[in-house]
Design a protein around this motif. Sequence first.
Motif, short mmCIF file in Angstrom:
data_model
loop_
_atom_site.label_atom_id
_atom_site.label_comp_id
_atom_site.label_asym_id
_atom_site.label_seq_id
_atom_site.Cartn_x
_atom_site.Cartn_y
_atom_site.Cartn_z
N ALA B 115 -1.02 4.62 -2.24
CA ALA B 115 -1.46 5.94 -1.88
C ALA B 115 -2.37 6.78 -2.51
O ALA B 115 -3.32 7.28 -2.26
CB ALA B 115 -0.57 6.45 -0.72
N LEU B 116 -1.46 7.05 -3.54
CA LEU B 116 -2.31 7.78 -4.70
C LEU B 116 -3.59 7.01 -5.25
O LEU B 116 -4.35 7.72 -5.70
CB LEU B 116 -1.35 8.20 -5.71
N ILE B 236 -2.16 1.98 4.42
CA ILE B 236 -1.07 1.07 3.47
C ILE B 236 -0.32 0.23 4.32
O ILE B 236 0.48 0.89 4.99
CB ILE B 236 -0.41 2.15 2.62
N LEU B 237 -0.36 -0.88 3.91
CA LEU B 237 0.40 -1.86 4.98
C LEU B 237 1.41 -2.52 3.89
O LEU B 237 1.14 -3.28 2.78
CB LEU B 237 -0.59 -2.93 5.32
N LEU B 238 2.88 -2.14 4.34
CA LEU B 238 3.94 -2.43 3.32
C LEU B 238 4.77 -3.58 4.08
O LEU B 238 5.50 -4.25 3.21
CB LEU B 238 4.58 -1.44 3.08
N ALA B 260 -7.90 0.84 2.31
CA ALA B 260 -6.76 0.39 2.50
C ALA B 260 -6.13 -0.43 1.09
O ALA B 260 -6.88 -0.66 0.45
CB ALA B 260 -6.96 -0.72 3.73
N ALA B 261 -4.92 -0.52 1.36
CA ALA B 261 -3.91 -1.44 0.30
C ALA B 261 -3.05 -2.19 1.29
O ALA B 261 -2.67 -1.93 2.24
CB ALA B 261 -3.50 -0.44 -0.56
N ASP B 281 -12.81 -1.21 -1.64
CA ASP B 281 -12.17 0.07 -0.98
C ASP B 281 -11.09 -0.86 -0.45
O ASP B 281 -10.19 -0.11 0.52
CB ASP B 281 -12.80 0.52 0.11
N PHE B 282 -10.32 -1.60 -1.29
CA PHE B 282 -9.18 -2.41 -0.69
C PHE B 282 -8.40 -2.69 -2.14
O PHE B 282 -8.82 -2.98 -3.08
CB PHE B 282 -9.41 -3.65 -0.13
#
Lengths: 338, 338, 338, 338
Positions: B115-116, B236-238, B260-261, B281-282
């Motif tokens: 996120a950071l 953010i997909l965890l 996104a991550a 951007d990913f």
Amino acid sequence: MTRIIAAPEPRTLDLIFRPDALATLRSRYDIHECAASDIADAPEDVLSEARYIIGQPTIDATLLDRLTSLRCVFNVEGNLMDNMPYDRLFERGIHTVTPGAVFALPVAELGLGLALDLLRGITDADLAFRENRETWGLESNREARLLTGAEVGLIGYGDLGKALHRLLAPFRPKLRVFDPWLPSSFITDAGAEPASLETVLSESDVIFTVAGITSQNRGFLDAGAFGLMRQGAAFILLSRAEAVDFEAMTDAVRSGRIRAASDVFPEEPMPPDHPVRNLKDFIRSAHRAGALTQAFYLMGEYVLEDLALLDQGLPPLRCRRAERETVSLMRSKPVELN
Amino acid sequence: MTRIIAAPEPRTLDLIFRPDALATLRSRYDIHECAASDIADAPEDVLSEARYIIGQPTIDATLLDRLTSLRCVFNVEGNLMDNMPYDRLFERGIHTVTPGAVFALPVAELGLGLALDLLRGITDADLAFRENRETWGLESNREARLLTGAEVGLIGYGDLGKALHRLLAPFRPKLRVFDPWLPSSFITDAGAEPASLETVLSESDVIFTVAGITSQNRGFLDAGAFGLMRQGAAFILLSRAEAVDFEAMTDAVRSGRIRAASDVFPEEPMPPDHPVRNLKDFIRSAHRAGALTQAFYLMGEYVLEDLALLDQGLPPLRCRRAERETVSLMRSKPVELN
Amino acid sequence: MTRIIAAPEPRTLDLIFRPDALATLRSRYDIHECAASDIADAPEDVLSEARYIIGQPTIDATLLDRLTSLRCVFNVEGNLMDNMPYDRLFERGIHTVTPGAVFALPVAELGLGLALDLLRGITDADLAFRENRETWGLESNREARLLTGAEVGLIGYGDLGKALHRLLAPFRPKLRVFDPWLPSSFITDAGAEPASLETVLSESDVIFTVAGITSQNRGFLDAGAFGLMRQGAAFILLSRAEAVDFEAMTDAVRSGRIRAASDVFPEEPMPPDHPVRNLKDFIRSAHRAGALTQAFYLMGEYVLEDLALLDQGLPPLRCRRAERETVSLMRSKPVELN
Amino acid sequence: MTRIIAAPEPRTLDLIFRPDALATLRSRYDIHECAASDIADAPEDVLSEARYIIGQPTIDATLLDRLTSLRCVFNVEGNLMDNMPYDRLFERGIHTVTPGAVFALPVAELGLGLALDLLRGITDADLAFRENRETWGLESNREARLLTGAEVGLIGYGDLGKALHRLLAPFRPKLRVFDPWLPSSFITDAGAEPASLETVLSESDVIFTVAGITSQNRGFLDAGAFGLMRQGAAFILLSRAEAVDFEAMTDAVRSGRIRAASDVFPEEPMPPDHPVRNLKDFIRSAHRAGALTQAFYLMGEYVLEDLALLDQGLPPLRCRRAERETVSLMRSKPVELN
């Protein structure tokens, strides 16, 4: 209307005041805007009636004598330079204040992000994935560590150190602080352990350097200091490049002893062919930790709030006052770029 | 000595027990180790005397009848599969437990780091610096934002959601939680705001997806869901790739709507030529959020502690019990790789 | 409409449901209200269709067989009695739950108030002031101590212990916990130090007794236990009078060894001439710690929320479930009076 | 050795320094002890060499001119009186500091104890129990309320207000603060809501008065103020009796409008026949909130630590500095008794 002289360069009023805040400022005060170098040429009534200066222009003793109503200088660059007769300002009870605390939170957030990146290899793993050479799961985590429960050292415990401490709290670190300007009990009360520089260097998994630069500590993190660090320690430099011997730091990274991240550099920008650009186990941040629009606008809010206090005959509170004892020791380099 | 059947694959005892913990386990219990597929071939006295199983082998009704002393199955893979007669286990008061909570903290730490990174552009800025195209200071921060004070949404509020909440606390977010399995007041008591999925999607600056997969929610984050998100939101997909329509997610990134991550992917590893490898951007993380040695060793500690409770005639506490009501709904895909 | 049998005595529906909550309950469910002793006489269709019981009536095996749709018994008195065939309930997957956690916070608040009173002499100083024999300032504080930084012991770490821990957090106590039903790491994770009973007794400035009563621990705080305590320790009894040898406790107070406060008594009400009524260095609270209207209404909310979960086919969450392993050990005395 | 003049009355060095701290003080400094009234009679070399004064003796302009080395006056009584030429002190850069913050925590702890007592009736219930007229359980709690979730107002937000805020945090109050000397954002940043005096008075369940007295606010809590309070509000007076119209306060209690507790009184001691001695719904504390040995010893630690900073040429940090702008407004009455 109370008079203000505004000479904020390299800042601008637009940078530090949100449009509505700037409108408020203009509605409450009679503002004389000028280049910092031209302040002595301001009309005599402006000089004699100005209660506040927003900016950090050079003021000599003669000019100060003409500023007969002056109560406060808002140094919005944030670093105190040797360009005013501070002794005379203190004698007259004129405050010199810096709103630099507005940068503490953005720098702390980035600092935490860099620490998590070093501990988990976020940037490296993304780059590997882009290049089809990623490893999955446990195999990619051979050197990964949790921040939770880690031994963390803070070098310096001013606004930035405190902001980092707050963000670190849920990670329940064993937190040691080295700050020679603070009594031990102050650090203990804050919930950290006061420690010598040697202990912080040698007993930390993660080290944040957040100390300002004074005439006494330039380059105090030298090859010897890096030699004390734990194998694999994460070192994050957030305050000033002058705190470290930069080459000693990059040597320590290159040798595989530490991983590091830095937001500040001895030259900004760094030369295009500088080896730090390709240094492995190192994360580069181009002096971007503090310079957020949100931080600059907060600076404007601090100035407006302290102006209101001063107008009521109260001392300023949001900005930090220069201290008679230490003003002459401060040597953090002013920025040329916002 | 109390008997245990150990068939932990894809885990191994060495993976989940620190050497000293494994020595403790072996000194306290008589352990029969076998491949999961061979459990039915174990000697009859092993089957009839085994109080505990460490592992998640297929157990049919016949086999269960032979496991006359069984009190608890420790599913150390962490996902409940449809390979045991759970009804009969519940009837007999045999616990099935998963120590998956050990992954909550490492995943939460990585999630915060991602996120950071999305908010501050850490990875992108480092890459630009390496390539001599970095920008400095404010100029590089045009899209940067603070996490402090942001509107944050959690989709799911199990162990992982709670761990994230704890790490987020000092950022004082406006935190909204969507979790259809929890009463509103539970979320309110935890200091967050219960919200509908729509509200979480449309009112968040940062969204963490930490929901498990059930037979009811596969792919619930589809193109419509991504269309609700704020311009520039960080996603953010965890938890599980199956929670999202992966193509809809990457489309939303490609279109510039979100950043996104992701730590999870529909295929692991992803094909070498998959476009997600070059997506701007990913941030890509190759299922590395949870799989830390520290987490696996904690799993071993949880197992040892719950064994001690069970030995005293108490219910297990550190591992999470399968619930009669929900066991059949669980559909998170087991890992093949640690 | 789903059927409920309501037989909550000594509670009443009005006591535990706020008027609007009771209206909600009545609108959602078909409620058969009866005396606990009359439940077996309910019409057969009520018995066979009732999914839930609110109350803790005696249920024998025959009656249970007639309750063919039963899913959950809400024991709103809060103590599990030996009046149901729990084994058969567990086998059938019928939950027995207690919403006693609603009392944790009010009891913890009173407990903190009692501790501060013992440490600072609030009640005694007020009484002296009323009687013209007060002393002022430092002179009146010869035995006063701060709670901040004190060594505090919790005997028991259930809902009440956890609630107290939260309220104590800003006092930064050195907090030790004795709870034989919890693994050490559970207590460590919560930020306290697991300790033996002896250590808690002998190393605490303030001791809170918040343990429930089982068939194994009745009277475990006996003369020997009080003999271990520090001179001047503050002892606060909040859970059950049966935890202590009451005479040993009052002897320890009378001898000047400890100061104490208690919310529970071996007889309630105590006889009019009981010496505890005049005991110095002792604060009396007539079982008033938990019984707040706010707590009873929260109980109603918990019941409504868990009903909603059960209606969706999910397990209850707000109320605490009886455990197959421990239900037969519970021996806290039910209340006769709200 | 650096010289100190010690004239701390009504304090004594033994009161404020733990024996080992006093030994440290004596080993580091050459201490001239004298009565406050005799300071002008000290030998000329003592006056000219003294860098520090521990105490708050009257100093006139002539005497100040003889104190040529003076750097700091430690006012260990804690209230700034009109007995020194402060303007000249500020001009010369001599600090006047007060270590009164040491009382914040003990006062806050007692304040919380008084609030819990008012909300739960601890003192009244104990007294009733002693007199055989106690009621049990719910019946005794008809007016009892939780502090958790209550609306709480702080009048004043200095050291004491902040200490209270920390202790109140786990109760999750809706906390409003009135402090006319602080910008709103300062209070917001601290996690409270800035509010007008009227709002604090009319919207609070619990009100703590923790404001110091200035020439501007004497008696500002008058009959009108008490008239604004909620029926049944709990009012706790901790700072100075001069903040309230004492008769208006006791009238508000007598009329049944509020419950109150006070640590400070217009006369100390109060006359033996004063009606406040028998006032119901009122808890009396004979100015005992701050005067703990632990607090006085902390004062000595603060003094030692600030001496060490001053010796290094740094400004004092643990004690609070008098401010040029506000020193003349301070009017809290000094104590005659410790």
